[in-house]
Write an enzyme that holds these catalytic residues in place. Sequence first.
Site, short mmCIF file in Angstrom:
data_model
loop_
_atom_site.label_atom_id
_atom_site.label_comp_id
_atom_site.label_asym_id
_atom_site.label_seq_id
_atom_site.Cartn_x
_atom_site.Cartn_y
_atom_site.Cartn_z
N ALA A 36 0.74 -1.20 -0.10
CA ALA A 36 0.13 0.13 0.02
C ALA A 36 0.78 1.08 0.22
O ALA A 36 2.10 1.01 0.23
CB ALA A 36 -0.84 0.14 1.14
N GLU A 37 0.31 2.49 -0.06
CA GLU A 37 0.89 3.70 -0.13
C GLU A 37 -0.06 4.46 0.68
O GLU A 37 -1.09 4.79 0.27
CB GLU A 37 1.43 4.01 -1.50
CG GLU A 37 2.17 5.42 -1.67
CD GLU A 37 2.49 5.77 -3.01
OE1 GLU A 37 3.18 6.79 -3.15
OE2 GLU A 37 1.93 4.97 -4.03
N GLY A 38 0.73 5.59 1.46
CA GLY A 38 -0.21 6.64 2.10
C GLY A 38 0.41 7.85 1.55
O GLY A 38 1.13 8.03 0.54
N PHE A 85 2.80 9.82 2.86
CA PHE A 85 4.45 10.00 2.94
C PHE A 85 5.10 8.53 3.06
O PHE A 85 6.50 8.66 2.93
CB PHE A 85 4.70 10.59 4.12
CG PHE A 85 4.40 12.10 4.15
CD1 PHE A 85 5.04 13.29 3.39
CD2 PHE A 85 3.13 12.55 4.65
CE1 PHE A 85 4.51 14.53 3.65
CE2 PHE A 85 2.58 14.02 4.73
CZ PHE A 85 3.42 14.62 4.25
N ILE A 144 4.19 1.01 1.80
CA ILE A 144 4.14 -0.32 2.66
C ILE A 144 4.58 -1.41 1.67
O ILE A 144 3.73 -1.48 0.62
CB ILE A 144 2.80 -0.57 3.40
CG1 ILE A 144 2.37 0.90 4.08
CG2 ILE A 144 2.82 -1.70 4.09
CD1 ILE A 144 3.35 1.25 5.19
N ASP A 153 -4.87 9.61 17.94
CA ASP A 153 -5.43 9.69 16.43
C ASP A 153 -6.12 7.94 16.64
O ASP A 153 -5.78 7.27 15.74
CB ASP A 153 -4.20 9.48 15.60
CG ASP A 153 -4.88 9.53 14.38
OD1 ASP A 153 -6.00 10.15 14.25
OD2 ASP A 153 -3.98 9.71 13.29
#
Length: 1108
Positions: free
Chosen positions: A42-44, A46, A49, A181
């Site tokens: 995955a990618e967020g 910043f 993964i 959070d």
Amino acid sequence: MSITNGTSRSVSAMGHPAVERYTPGHIVCVGTHKVEVVNYLAEGGFAQIYVVKFLEYLNEFDNTASVPLKIGDVACLKRVLVQDENGLNEMRNEVEVMKKLKGAPNIVQYFDSNASRRRDGVQGFEVLLLMELCPNKSLLDYMNQRLSTKLTEAEIVKIMYDVALSISQMHYLPVSLIHRDIKIENVLVDAKNNFKLADFGSTSTCFPIVTTHQDIALLTQNIYVHTTPQYRSPEMIDLYRCLPINEKSDIWALGVFLYKLLFFTTPFEMTGQFAILHSKYEFPVNKYSSKLINLIIIMLAENPNLRPNIYQVLYHLCEILNVEVPIEDKYAEGAYNFSKYTQFQNKLQNVQLQMYQLQQKKIMQNNKLSDSEENLLNDMFLSSFEISSKLPMNASDGHAAVSRIPSQNVGQELEEEKESQSDQRKSTLSEDKSSRTTSNANSSGTANNPQEINTIQSPGIEDKSIFENKTPGELYYPSVSELDTYLDKELVKQSSDPTISEQSPRLNTQSLPQRQKSTSSYSSGGRSMKSTSYGAATIGSDEALANEKTAGINKMKQHKSNNPFPKMNVAYHSTNELSNDASNFFLEEQQQGQRYQQAQNQTGTQGNTFPDESQYQSRVEQQQQQQDQPKGPANYSQRNFYTGRDRSNKPMQLGGTIAGDSGNRRVNFQNISQNYATNSQSGYLPSQNSPAIPMVRPVISMNQQQAQQIQAQQLQAQQMQAKQQMQAKQQMQVQQQLQVQQQMQIQNANNNGTYVSDRTNHTTEDMRNAQGGEPPILAGNSANEPMHSSSKNEALLIELSPLKEDAGKQSFQDTNEPQTGGIEDAGGSGTIKGSNNNRNGVLNLSLNEMDLSRDDTGAAVSSFSSSSSSASIQQAKLSGRKGSSKRNNYSTDELGDSMVSSESIDIDLDDARRGKTAERRPLHNERGHKDQARSSDASKSNQFKSKDFSSVSTRQPRQSLDLNFQEVNLSSPTLTQEHRNKNDSPAPNSHHSYRVSPHASTAITENKRHSTGHELSTRSNGKHETHRTGSKQRHDLERYRHSKDKDSNSSITISTSTPSEMRKSFARARQSLDLERVRREAMASSASSSGGSNGKRRSFFSVFRSEK
């Protein structure tokens, strides 16, 4: 690093440069662990993964993990690219937290990490974090698989238990950590379907109570960056509550988390931050047990003191699961006491209900309550004081904080508290925490104890604080005194552009909303708090109350901001900016109008003195600029003028009705030139639909500049006339006549020698008098001046209207209107007669024959006064002629007696030379019959003789006048009416020689009638009326032809001679195309006529009548 796939992806949604992914099989070293990339997961924003496989330890001795990885184990690699040291520090913080929580249950485990500078030549750092892999993805994915069936209560309890246990690991550390959070997305599902808390990048220690604006701003920014809006607690949103941000904030987020597990949405999804502030939410229809609902209720209590701690949450969950609590009670408070919360809530709701009833009663009773009920209402505010006290500023910090960060005013706070009151009244049916009662309790004190509010002062606010710490984009709102000073300076400039001070003249700085800034797209702190406006009375409402929580504290609490993230709205501006262009523009107009009125009042008290010549010249220039454009004479549409008070859109009326018509006084027209100039600048153009005078552009007219100056002079002349005595008026008339003669002398060098000098002397005297505000007022002017019927009315109007700078323009406007009855009906005919008699002493012959005596004299005075204020003597002369014609209109009985007629004739000759003579001579068409009878009275002409005129007669202005008048056959006062009719008919006929629309011609005839020289009237009319003839000769021809053919054009009855005489005059008119020839004949006739038989003077028109 070798790249095989060649693909690249953006690292973040913020527009960072694209970063290449690791390809499967790529070897990466993370600390002491060597791993191989298995696949991209995955990618967020910043981070990227990856799923990696552990290969080996680079250093066995560095392996200190309690549960070391085994070769072949699968782990998760988080690759984060940061731009600077700040990002690196945040990643370091996350790593440190995970190290502290290593081995804790239901926490994503940490294995290793590494940070290095980027190797691709880009500035920044690359952080690699190796941690436990949760193959079943996140709880969000888990819930998305159950959208249709929802989660069962057992699943919900299981999830809550795991998450609460993980949170307890953080809260139970020696130095408690708060996650800040907690949300569905940050809970992962491991291979055994256990739920683990992840993403510790927002974790921090508990925050102390912040009291200064700077600290609040910094903390607000921090909260905005590291928390999710829907999960924020009320104390996070409203830091001005001065409540600590601690473990109870996690409890709130956990309550939102539980609500979403039940209903797949957050409780404040549709309502927003204000609902969070007051904990206003509803439960959908559901089949869940009351234990879960009650757990949500207590966790979502607005008052953090009413929320359970993590142990009590776990205890409640374990009670549902029927298991033992896995942790000990660190807080030593035992299980949560629901009865306590219920008791508190019931008490609060009872108070809210009573408050609601009292408020309703107050509304029904016109906002009146008895003293007992008022006190009860205030006590209820106090009793509903639910949230912990709003701590005032620390003595040490308060001064500095206030000096650099302003607070909002009490009025805003009271409005907020009223809103919270209404929220409280509506919350009687809700099961959630009590609404925000601190503000309610405070509002009782502030609303009902205004004296306390006034006495409490901000310790650090000084006057200079208003000007300090203003950022370049900050608006400054000056005080009223500053505005007055500014307006006094600007009044001279008469700028039409509203300034900021004018846009908000009555605003106090404390009433301006706090301006918000942002240092970045997601920041809300920093120095923005310094840019907010200072309030004169920054008072926390709590201080006005005698509450035990705030009693004895002398520090001040700054009011909280409604917007918890003030730095987000970059474009947020004061709400006052939107309404400035419209309302303040009228404020500006009103202020200027008031200053005009004051100036007029001063002038009225000082004898209606006029401004200096320099000021008048500037005004004349403005008038000239205006007059360069085609426009209605002077009776513009009244709505175009802001400063006038008595304006009306009525057409110009006859002199008889105008004399007593105070409503139509020249209130507005006195300031037309200036108003029109400013209005034209601001986009307001005067209406050209003048009701009585059609606007015509003169084709053949005198020099526009002269005409404009003459008009301006006329306007001022009338204005000055309103304030002067009859004697001064008569003197002014005589002087005007002298000026006219002087002009003719200048034009005709033969006759002008001594006469010019005399006139010059008189003109200078007249100018002095005009500046002194002494120009006489002729009642006859009332006929020409519908807006100024009498001097009395003018005196009143001066107080109400702006400065009277356009008197000349007034007379001009008035003369344009048909005034058949105005001549006889003018109220001031008696005074005009007196003035005319004076002139008759000098010009008895010419005036009686021309029937211009009275009108011309009056106009001469008015025009002379206007000309005196102007710099040019010629303009003064012209204006004198014009003004005299105006006055003659008022009383035609004395027309034959005044010098003005002779002067007007001279002017006509001058104009003829310019191509204007024929146009400007139109003598009184109306007068024709009336003047015959009047002129027949030689005694009247004798009466008009005055001191001034006698002095004029000694000068013998006749020579200059003879050139023009001898041809007119102007006779002595004893001339027969036949001669008068002859003289009158050609003059009005010449007046009609203008080929203007019937209305225009009518106005022209009257103007010419009013002006002795007819030039003034023609000039003034010329501005508004088009001479359709194309040449000077054409004008002459048209003048004499139409004077007889088109007498019907004039509303004034014309006394015409016999048809044969008319035919002959037309023949002469055709022959007179050569103006030089006519002039020579006039010169020749002047000598003979001066000593002619019968003692008659031959006028200019006699050339055409000689062949009868």
